[in-house]
Design a protein around this motif. Sequence first.
Motif, PDB file in Angstrom:
ATOM      1  N   TYR A   1       0.815  -1.218   0.000  1.00 57.80           N
ATOM      2  CA  TYR A   1       0.000   0.000   0.000  1.00 57.80           C
ATOM      3  C   TYR A   1       0.850   1.269   0.000  1.00 57.80           C
ATOM      4  CZ  TYR A   1      -3.739  -3.242   0.949  1.00 57.80           C
ATOM      5  OH  TYR A   1      -4.623  -4.279   0.849  1.00 57.80           O
TER       6      TYR A   1
ATOM      7  N   TYR B   1      -2.429   2.289  -2.513  1.00 60.10           N
ATOM      8  CA  TYR B   1      -3.823   1.856  -2.375  1.00 60.10           C
ATOM      9  C   TYR B   1      -4.498   1.872  -3.739  1.00 60.10           C
ATOM     10  CZ  TYR B   1      -8.665   1.667  -0.750  1.00 60.10           C
ATOM     11  OH  TYR B   1      -9.969   1.289  -0.553  1.00 60.10           O
TER      12      TYR B   1
ATOM     13  N   ASN C   1       0.157  -2.876  -6.819  1.00 59.41           N
ATOM     14  CA  ASN C   1      -0.040  -3.456  -5.499  1.00 59.41           C
ATOM     15  C   ASN C   1      -0.040  -4.983  -5.621  1.00 59.41           C
ATOM     16  OD1 ASN C   1      -1.511  -4.586  -3.196  1.00 59.41           O
ATOM     17  ND2 ASN C   1      -2.125  -2.495  -2.705  1.00 59.41           N
TER      18      ASN C   1
END
Length: 267
Positions: free
Chosen positions: A197, A205, A210
Amino acid sequence: MSIKERVKSILPLGLMQTAKSVRNRLLERATVGDFLFDDKTKVGADIASKYNYEGNIIGFFADNAIGVVHKWHHYIPIYDRYFSNFRGKNVRFLEIGVSKGGSLQMWRKYFGPAAVIYGIDIDPACRIYDGVAGNVRIGSQDDAAFLKSVIDEMGGIDIVLDDGSHHMKHIPVSLEVLFGRLSDGGLYMIEDLHSAYWRSYGGGYRSRRNFFNYLRDLMDDMHHWYHGRAAVHPLVSTTCTGMHIHDSIVILEKGRVYRPTHSVIGG
């Protein structure tokens, strides 16, 4: 020229880097330091009380006096949950990331004298831990040839624990090189995935980079029987029999994957 390019051409490089660092810090909202447990004399008690757990790995961690070991408290019972069946056996265990050497000490005490324990690190200073609680080899976790040479030296591999760079560009490389080399029934654990993140680790995010997006694709691959699409990560999914996700940790199980069947019994 875009606005972003114009700003880059005007501002000094150092100022740009500082601004980027501040922006990333504001977006990430949290750092590792925000979660530090200050009282080292109560580490074991904290783990036992919060997680209703009393395994002896608590002492191997909390009472460590050789090198430095840094672990999040909730990891300790998770380790035991998945690794306990390998204790006291000739398990072949590889930890990516040696750092200050304390972790290898913990694993030697946990798995026992028969275990084949190796650690790898990119930092040449980690050579001082070679032969102390395990064998240490120097190289990068995204160097496929290096990784394969270590596994060959180990005579195979049963467990991989990735506690390395935690960077989004490195984690998948190690996984795709090493997962296929795991023995059937072996485990591949990746920890500290809160880094997924954080932009400073190549994540963010909802960022496409990710690593949890990789895991989402892997989940779809494991269910390919039902949607018919080609696998996105076949180097892992074709022999991945299970996936377990905890806070900042994922465990992938290695084994033979069978076409699912079902039966109707009775009536």
